[in-house]
Design an enzyme around this catalytic site. Sequence first.
Site, short mmCIF file in Angstrom:
data_model
loop_
_atom_site.label_atom_id
_atom_site.label_comp_id
_atom_site.label_asym_id
_atom_site.label_seq_id
_atom_site.Cartn_x
_atom_site.Cartn_y
_atom_site.Cartn_z
N LYS A 174 50.33 31.99 51.60
CA LYS A 174 51.29 32.03 50.23
C LYS A 174 51.49 32.59 49.27
O LYS A 174 50.37 33.17 48.79
CB LYS A 174 50.47 30.91 49.78
CG LYS A 174 50.52 30.30 48.50
CD LYS A 174 52.06 29.81 47.18
CE LYS A 174 51.73 30.50 46.28
NZ LYS A 174 51.86 31.20 45.43
N GLU A 249 39.32 39.74 48.18
CA GLU A 249 39.41 40.57 47.69
C GLU A 249 40.22 40.96 46.85
O GLU A 249 41.45 39.70 45.80
CB GLU A 249 40.68 41.20 48.31
CG GLU A 249 40.97 42.79 48.86
CD GLU A 249 41.79 43.81 47.24
OE1 GLU A 249 41.00 43.99 46.03
OE2 GLU A 249 42.91 43.55 47.79
N CYS A 283 44.54 46.72 41.97
CA CYS A 283 42.46 46.20 41.54
C CYS A 283 41.77 47.72 42.31
O CYS A 283 40.79 47.28 41.77
CB CYS A 283 42.27 44.90 42.30
SG CYS A 283 42.89 44.86 43.94
N GLU A 380 39.00 43.89 33.15
CA GLU A 380 39.65 45.40 33.75
C GLU A 380 41.47 44.76 33.17
O GLU A 380 41.91 43.73 32.37
CB GLU A 380 39.93 44.35 35.40
CG GLU A 380 40.97 44.96 36.04
CD GLU A 380 41.41 44.44 37.40
OE1 GLU A 380 40.98 43.29 37.48
OE2 GLU A 380 41.65 45.18 38.44
C1 SIN Z 1 45.83 49.86 47.90
O1 SIN Z 1 45.60 50.29 46.83
O2 SIN Z 1 46.17 49.19 48.90
C2 SIN Z 1 45.59 47.95 47.06
C3 SIN Z 1 45.28 47.87 45.83
C4 SIN Z 1 45.25 46.40 45.08
O3 SIN Z 1 44.76 45.65 45.99
O4 SIN Z 1 45.60 45.66 44.06
#
Ligand code: SIN
Length: 479
Positions: A174, A249, A283, A380
């Site tokens: 999704k 994550e 992130c 963040e």
């Molecule tokens: C990444 O740098 O591979 C992804 C970073 C994220 O998950 O925002």
Amino acid sequence: MDKRQQVFIDGQWRDAADRATFDVLNPATGDVIGTAPMCGRPDTALAIDAAHKAFLTWREAGSEARAQIIYRMYECLMDHQVALGALLTEEMGKPLAEAKGEVAFGAKFFKWFAEETRRVYGDVIPSPWPDKRIVVTKHPVGVVGAITPWNFPNSMIARKLAAALAAGCTMVVKPASQTPYSALAYGDIAEEAGVPPGVVNILTGRASEIAAEMCENPKLRKISFTGSTEVGKRLAAQAGAHMKRVSMELGGNAPFIVFDDADLDAAVEGAMISKFRNAGQTCVCANRVLVQSGVYDQFAEKLGAAVRALKVGNGVEAGVTQGPLIDEAAVDKAREHITDATSLGAEVQVGGDSHELGGLYFQPTLLTNVPRNAKIFSEETFGPVAPLFRFETEEEAIAMANDTEYGLACYAYTADLGRAWRLMDKLEYGMVGVNEGLVSTEVAPFGGVKDSGLGNEGSKYGVDDYLDIKYSLIGGLKT
Ligand code: SIN
């Protein structure tokens, strides 16, 4: 590659059961670029049924057959890299070069996990008994639900899907509603690569309904989520109530530490990629730039020059290095962090507000002398705002860096090897970049600690997230 406006279930393109749809926008122009099905629980249940049926044969297919099909997915992604990159820019806004780079990055997970398919080893444990043997084997967890974000619409799916397929799992994906087309394109890629029907299913629609079905449906055994900590915690609780495995994550609040002895040009280069890649919407973005007093002014000046050199615009235009933000909420958040910091005494060195292009374009921003009680120290931003904080000693830098509930990525620039090792030991993060501003690669484990999540993606560890361990004791052996 067509912009698919139907979902992909059991190898078929279809509408939502009630034929509902939602509009998809180009963030660079605000134009509606198409629609996608607004699926709910019945569609999700159908996709899970298909994935469950397919699981019974996919897990038995043998590592060689699975490896070949997964490798073929790598080849198909690369064959369509340009078209997939254009699709990604149109729905998400990142510059075309970054979008094509993301497709190539996503493809690498299929190449890597095609190889890992052959290395799902078990163990034979030395037996305490002469007439018994202990064997440990690894088995795919089953049907997996993947819920993926808009900031990396191709590669966040790749990280999960390639590992799951290698383990012998099947998947229901999704994607975020802002970016359905890069996800739906995986239906075409799967067909072209010869993935059997039902092994990969992609459906768009109502996040809460789809997630509820994933959590409650007994045929689905695991949920892998990339997104905010707030949503991840809710989802983990919902999945936990049904004893589903989870990989999470989640958000970060990365410190980017620059010591007096650092190579400042390298640190500026690292800060630019860490902070401004994808307009600061990653992130693992540097969220707090901590600079030691002795080089603070010099670093601020060099970073300011690099920030001023960024070119904002529609990602399809040549030379553009920063596209629009994803939506109004993202613009509001960036502005809120700047207003809060300046009200507490921070100074705007570069940017500081919406870009003259209007819409969702925001100026790349550099703030100096930001106090530690500013919101941007603890929240963040997920936008192109680099706040500089000052520190005096290594101990102080480590304490500042760890003063957050997050623990995804962190970065440090220093020429002192002893200090580098101390930082790797003491920084409470899942990933540490030492003299590097970009740590993502398919060969290393990507994941966070504390409120940044559970589990690892990519690398030899990534496949473990999709495997259960089984212990068998074989007795009655003649000695
Ligand atoms: C990444 O740098 O591979 C992804 C970073 C994220 O998950 O925002």
